[in-house]
Design an enzyme around this catalytic site. Sequence first.
Site, mmCIF file in Angstrom:
data_model
loop_
_atom_site.group_PDB
_atom_site.id
_atom_site.type_symbol
_atom_site.label_atom_id
_atom_site.label_comp_id
_atom_site.label_asym_id
_atom_site.label_seq_id
_atom_site.Cartn_x
_atom_site.Cartn_y
_atom_site.Cartn_z
ATOM 1 N N SER A 289 48.982 38.109 31.895
ATOM 2 C CA SER A 289 49.841 37.406 32.845
ATOM 3 C C SER A 289 50.932 36.648 32.119
ATOM 4 C CB SER A 289 48.996 36.424 33.664
ATOM 5 O OG SER A 289 49.807 35.549 34.397
ATOM 6 N N LYS B 71 43.440 33.982 30.269
ATOM 7 C CA LYS B 71 44.172 35.196 29.928
ATOM 8 C C LYS B 71 44.551 35.201 28.447
ATOM 9 C CE LYS B 71 44.366 37.526 33.807
ATOM 10 N NZ LYS B 71 43.740 38.857 33.927
ATOM 11 N N TYR C 190 43.485 29.172 34.378
ATOM 12 C CA TYR C 190 43.665 30.613 34.542
ATOM 13 C C TYR C 190 44.472 31.191 33.392
ATOM 14 C CZ TYR C 190 45.909 34.907 36.156
ATOM 15 O OH TYR C 190 46.406 36.183 36.230
#
Length: 705
Positions: free
Chosen positions: A125, A157, A153
């Site tokens: 991402s 990643k 989050y």
Amino acid sequence: MSYILVTGGAGYIGTHTVVELLAAGYKVVVVDNLVNASYDAVARVEAIARAPVPFVRADIRDHAALDAVFKQYPIAAVIHFAALKAVGESTKTPLKYYSNNIDGAITLMTVMEENNVKNLVFSSSATVYGDATRFENMIPIPEHCPTGPTSPYGQTKLTVENLIRDVHAGDPAWKAAILRYFNPIGAHPSGLIGEDPLGTPNNLLPYLAQVAVGRREKLAVFGNDYASRDGTPIRDYIHVVDLAKGHLAALRYLEGQTGLCREWNLGSGRGSTVLEVYAAFCEVVGRALPYEIVSRRDGDVLDLTARPSRAKEELKWQTQLTVEDACRDLWKWTLENPFGYQTANYVWDHFGARDSYADRTHTVATTDGRFKVTFTNYGAAIVRATLDGVSLQTGFDLEAGYKLPANPFFGATIGRVANRLADGALVLNGATYSVPLAKGHTHALHGGPAGYDKQMFLGPITTKNEKTGDFRVKFVYNDPHMANGFPGDVAVNVIYTVRATARGGAIDIEYEAELTDQAEETAISMTNHTYWNISGGEDIAGTELVLVSDQQQEVDATLIPTGKFVTNSDVVTFKDVAAGRRAVILGTEEPKYDYCFTAGDARATTTDTRACAMVCVAEAYHPATGITFTTSTTEPSFQIYTGDGVNVPAGELTPGFKSRAGFCVECARFINAAKFEELKPSVVLKKGAKYGAKTEYRFEKAEKY
């Protein structure tokens, strides 16, 4: 042939990527725990691609379950999507995100290494960059921009990225593509798959789409005090179809390498503000949608716009679709699926093994709950229908029943050529083809020993018309060249519509098919083989029956038509009833019917009868239940029989059924039409033409006709 394993393949980006993989000729197996996804999305992917997709419901942290997938399928590479992905939620539940996203990746790569699979495309991402505006000359963002995630989050990643780099450093045989993509939007242009958040949407356009269809009151815009053109954050929005093709490009790139670990940005290189995308979507919808400005969201940054030049140069990939394209496709998806894959009054269940998703039952009910119908993938069959709790047909509750040798085609779709074909011989374009004969007979029956009744149809695509309450259940099947001796690849669709009527409900059936290979012509005639019983009891005794015609095909001693039509004086027609004659009452043994009647000779000259007027061909009534059953069709003929050959012994898993457990009204082309020049045009499907037919079965509580 080897498979590509797609983890999280039932999700938004995963499903679109699976479509592109299948279109490119890859075989795919999907693993998903369905926590944030629906299996219906995978079923729709199968329908779009017209190809089966093996599915395993498993958590990527389950080592044994993943290892079993690698043992069952020859996996060549993995595309890894499975992860929790909501930035805002991750700030509130970081432990859940670290456990799922990082532990899952460790387990997956461990299983890959144990099975000597070292090709990985990782769904990362742009959030790994954090606030790139803190550096000079890093907008648009290149791959060498320093990382610095601002949310749990994003941290997960980046941690997985570092894990992949370390694994590759320890074993250079690993080939890994790390794809940092920006803001996926849009839906598949077919309108069949799209983003379907199972709670409150976390992303701009899915939320706005729910506002547009009335599911949400208004859009919340998180902040208008950013240093942008209109004060709202800037994002690089990429159509999900372009993004899916980016994964395909990365997979192909890895196939040409000997060892690699590299990052690529997947984006358009064009930044749009939240309000600019809002305006674009409103333009497509045709009206302004309500919104309000609220405080900034934790973890959000000013600008996430990609510099995608590396992907363009190395992967030979770049975006082709615009924000406006994405808005248009999203709106189509939303209009046709206002509640995503969640449909009121529709439920599915496993029909065979509990871990098998190939064969499922699909039950739909009219809004008033009076009329319910259940279908299954096996044979695209009708397995159950009820009106006010009264069973209307004969069938099995378990898949095992439908696979019994004694099953007399209960509920099934029949094809490629229904009914009897003399000698099993078929002449097309001067060539003779042979269809296997039915056991103990001199003719082929119902398309051969492995006809449509024994095939696992894909899908279905189940949708509901929110205005009318009608359900549409579409099954698809690809009938391959020379299956059962028939030439040509044929794409077949069986479309059921279940709808309420004034006094009950109806099942509409539409068949459509076309040749998809280079064959010039083939033969096809389809029908439905449901045994109806409206008595409320174990047999059809006492059923009153009236037909539209007393003209039937004459048959010889082997039940093959002679080419003549004769009058059957034992039947009662609608005209007879109008003149005062009483309907035929079916008994426990007499009268016996197994005849093909004419519904309209003019219809016997076309392979697509759907433009013809519907004609009511049969009506039945039973005084014990007060239910009438009518059959209408666009077809030239209908075969009606009283089920005298039914003999299914009771077994451990299935009930027994005896003679006259039900009666059939099969609407189709005339029997053996391929052997008669005047009837042949109705069953010979030519390249570029369509086969089509419509039939309606209607059930109502009514006064006796």
